[in-house]
Design an enzyme around this catalytic site. Structure first.
Site, PDB file in Angstrom:
ATOM      1  N   ASP A  17       7.150 -13.776  22.019  1.00 22.37           N
ATOM      2  CA  ASP A  17       8.728 -14.034  21.688  1.00 22.37           C
ATOM      3  C   ASP A  17       9.131 -14.278  20.369  1.00 22.37           C
ATOM      4  O   ASP A  17       8.364 -15.131  19.599  1.00 22.37           O
ATOM      5  CB  ASP A  17       8.916 -15.372  22.616  1.00 22.37           C
ATOM      6  CG  ASP A  17      10.552 -15.819  22.733  1.00 22.37           C
ATOM      7  OD1 ASP A  17      11.270 -15.137  23.666  1.00 22.37           O
ATOM      8  OD2 ASP A  17      11.064 -16.468  21.775  1.00 22.37           O
ATOM      9  N   TYR A  36      14.703 -16.408  13.564  1.00 27.25           N
ATOM     10  CA  TYR A  36      13.333 -16.787  12.890  1.00 27.25           C
ATOM     11  C   TYR A  36      13.095 -16.115  11.763  1.00 27.25           C
ATOM     12  O   TYR A  36      12.079 -16.703  10.903  1.00 27.25           O
ATOM     13  CB  TYR A  36      12.237 -16.658  13.930  1.00 27.25           C
ATOM     14  CG  TYR A  36      12.748 -17.309  15.399  1.00 27.25           C
ATOM     15  CD1 TYR A  36      13.627 -18.470  15.340  1.00 27.25           C
ATOM     16  CD2 TYR A  36      11.898 -16.999  16.580  1.00 27.25           C
ATOM     17  CE1 TYR A  36      13.833 -18.922  16.657  1.00 27.25           C
ATOM     18  CE2 TYR A  36      12.102 -17.409  17.629  1.00 27.25           C
ATOM     19  CZ  TYR A  36      13.255 -18.435  17.788  1.00 27.25           C
ATOM     20  OH  TYR A  36      13.260 -19.246  18.896  1.00 27.25           O
ATOM     21  N   LYS A  84      15.738 -11.977  19.991  1.00 32.25           N
ATOM     22  CA  LYS A  84      16.977 -12.563  20.571  1.00 32.25           C
ATOM     23  C   LYS A  84      18.434 -12.290  19.501  1.00 32.25           C
ATOM     24  O   LYS A  84      18.055 -12.293  18.311  1.00 32.25           O
ATOM     25  CB  LYS A  84      16.954 -14.086  20.484  1.00 32.25           C
ATOM     26  CG  LYS A  84      15.796 -14.722  21.294  1.00 32.25           C
ATOM     27  CD  LYS A  84      15.893 -16.200  21.445  1.00 32.25           C
ATOM     28  CE  LYS A  84      14.461 -16.764  22.180  1.00 32.25           C
ATOM     29  NZ  LYS A  84      13.137 -16.349  21.253  1.00 32.25           N
TER      30      LYS A  84
END
Length: 289
Positions: free
Chosen positions: A55, A60, A85
């Site tokens: 994930d 990030y 995401k």
């Protein structure tokens, strides 16, 4: 021709079925920003531990590095479950579609297994959060129909946000990823997701390390001959929650994978469920309209 080493055998990991028929591994490796990524650790997870579920997120800043680690691991793409995401700064119909393609390019893949809206709050001036979520979700639905995303979902959404998407009459999110650990148990949200056939996925299963020194958890670790982190991860998995512990240390990743050879008693599951106190929570979207 690349030869995958025998140590690269996939972890024998249960899966959870999505509403579209796909199966997501119940255990994965989380990544994050601010030092939450290690090339060595991802390679170790894939090659030595057999992890097949990773994930990440655009936020990030490690998608490109993760793509390199996946390529270096020589694990076939079809064996992997990759989630990333969409950051709210990319919300909106056109920008969301472009952001997905950009994430694929950084990861070096032709498709994503799961693409999530990262937060319910929005950053598009002149439009309500509800309007932005709706048009962003429409973009994700089209990405799903095009095959660029095998599954689509959301992260940190509350029941009211999920109801908005449901009421549109389109695709109901396949997954809702939310903070979940013994100190943070949004049980009403978990039950709602189960009722609507939305898989509940939990991040921060160790409460950012705060759970590891709690007396009740340490007592159970001694009882079962396991570590405190294994107790927390096992508790989450036994609750049927897809769980993605994060670590950049190979020894901790190995430890976090050793959670399928034992089972917590019902009384111990219940005892951990009583630890919820709301004081160790980093997730709080209650202010979002």
């Amino acid at each position: 021709m690349l030869t995958i080493p025998s140590s690269c055998t996939a972890l024998s990991c249960p899966t959870v079925g999505l509403s579209n028929g796909l199966n997501i591994p119940i255990l994965g490796l989380g990544t994050s920003h601010d030092g939450g990524y290690s090339h060595e650790a991802v390679l170790y997870a894939l090659q030595e531990c057999g992890i097949r579920h990773i994930d990440t997120a655009k936020r990030y800043g490690c998608e490109e590095a993760l793509g390199k680690a996946v390529a270096d691991s020589a694990v076939p793409r079809e064996e992997l479950w990759l989630t990333t995401k969409l950051w709210p700064g990319d919300y909106g119909y056109q920008s969301a579609k472009q952001a997905c393609r950009d994430s694929c390019a950084r990861l070096g893949v032709d498709y994503l297994d799961l693409y999530l809206m990262h937060w319910p709050d929005c950053m598009v001036p002149g439009l309500s959060s509800r309007e932005v979520r709706a048009e962003t979700w429409r973009a994700l639905e089209e990405l799903y129909d095009e095959g660029l995303c095998r599954a689509i979902g959301v992260s940190n959404f509350l029941t009211r946000h999920l109801n908005e998407l449901k009421d549109r009459g389109g695709i109901v999110p396949h997954v809702n990823q939310v903070e979940f650990h013994p100190f943070q148990q949004p049980l009403e949200l978990v039950e709602y997701c189960r009722k609507e056939n939305i898989v509940f996925e939990g991040y921060c299963p160790l409460a950012k390390g705060q759970a590891l020194t709690h007396p009740a958890i340490m007592k159970l670790a001694h009882k079962y001959g396991r570590s405190a982190s294994q107790i927390c991860i096992r508790w989450s998995i036994q609750n049927g929650v897809v769980t993605i512990p994060k670590s950049t240390k190979p020894d901790r990743i190995h430890e976090n994978c050793q959670v399928f050879g034992f089972r917590l008693d019902d009384s111990d599951m219940a005892a951990l469920s009583l630890l919820h106190d709301g004081r160790h929570v980093s997730w709080d979207p209650t202010h979002v309209e």
